[in-house]
Write an enzyme that holds these catalytic residues in place. Sequence first.
Site, PDB file in Angstrom:
ATOM      1  N   GLY A 270       0.793  -1.215   0.000  1.00 37.87           N
ATOM      2  CA  GLY A 270       0.000   0.000   0.000  1.00 37.87           C
ATOM      3  C   GLY A 270       0.826   1.266   0.000  1.00 37.87           C
TER       4      GLY A 270
ATOM      5  N   PRO B 158      -4.129  12.045   3.872  1.00 34.89           N
ATOM      6  CA  PRO B 158      -4.827  11.737   2.622  1.00 34.89           C
ATOM      7  C   PRO B 158      -6.279  11.335   2.846  1.00 34.89           C
ATOM      8  CG  PRO B 158      -3.481   9.872   3.285  1.00 34.89           C
ATOM      9  CD  PRO B 158      -3.215  10.969   4.287  1.00 34.89           C
TER      10      PRO B 158
ATOM     11  N   TYR C 253     -10.717   4.849  14.676  1.00 37.24           N
ATOM     12  CA  TYR C 253      -9.788   5.318  13.642  1.00 37.24           C
ATOM     13  C   TYR C 253      -9.612   6.830  13.721  1.00 37.24           C
ATOM     14  CZ  TYR C 253      -7.632   5.807   9.032  1.00 37.24           C
ATOM     15  OH  TYR C 253      -6.760   6.091   8.009  1.00 37.24           O
TER      16      TYR C 253
ATOM     17  N   ASN D  16       3.919   4.901   9.216  1.00 43.21           N
ATOM     18  CA  ASN D  16       2.832   4.577   8.293  1.00 43.21           C
ATOM     19  C   ASN D  16       1.981   3.400   8.746  1.00 43.21           C
ATOM     20  OD1 ASN D  16       1.476   4.584   5.535  1.00 43.21           O
ATOM     21  ND2 ASN D  16       2.406   2.543   5.554  1.00 43.21           N
TER      22      ASN D  16
END
Length: 230
Positions: free
Chosen positions: A13, A156, A126, A61
């Site tokens: 990803g 993003p 989240y 990340n």
Amino acid sequence: MRRLVVVTGGTKGIGAAVARRFADAGDKVVALGRADLDVTDEAAVSEVLGSLGDVAVLVNNAGVSASAPVHRTSLAVWRTQLEVNATGAFLCTRAVLPGMRARDRGRIVTVASTAAHLGAPYTAGYTASKHAAVGLMRTVAAEVAGSGVTANAVCPTFVRTEMTARTVARIAERTGKSEQDSEASIAGLSPLGRLLEPEEVAFAVAFLAAPEAGAINGQTIVLDGGGIQA
């Protein structure tokens, strides 16, 4: 100068795209996947990152997501997202920060989300974890201000990754829509009107990590086509 770049969640990803971009630029890249490092394990983070040498760039990340209304979100699911997305960034940042400060140079870039700037239904864990990750970044930035170290984040919208594919599949299952229509529904949540490609996020990460980006500290770059202007 060839730099040592560490990318957590770096084997697929967004992380894989980030790792490729740095490698193509000539940097030495260590891309750590789940099999290599549990970012929630304090001892493992200290051991693995401590064994790598002088880390010049850390890209936080590693991340997980889940979807449910608040009243149906279990404590275990909540904790998992906070642990991976926020505590993981904290542990990895803490592990490399002393060395960066001693050398008076370094870049820390956290891959957050537009969820770090607003709330959306069914994303309690989240969204809270991404807000926490950005809050951590801002605190680190305040502590290193005036030095050769910087801390920033990219935020993003939905990116074409396995994580997003699972989100699309859940929407299709719950609504009866096709996966194509389900993808279009999340793509339409931002003015961009499409999914981001991982390489677009990698570009923003590399920009913040560039040696010439020393004046950029404590900032978030939102990648959504202009929906959130932060």
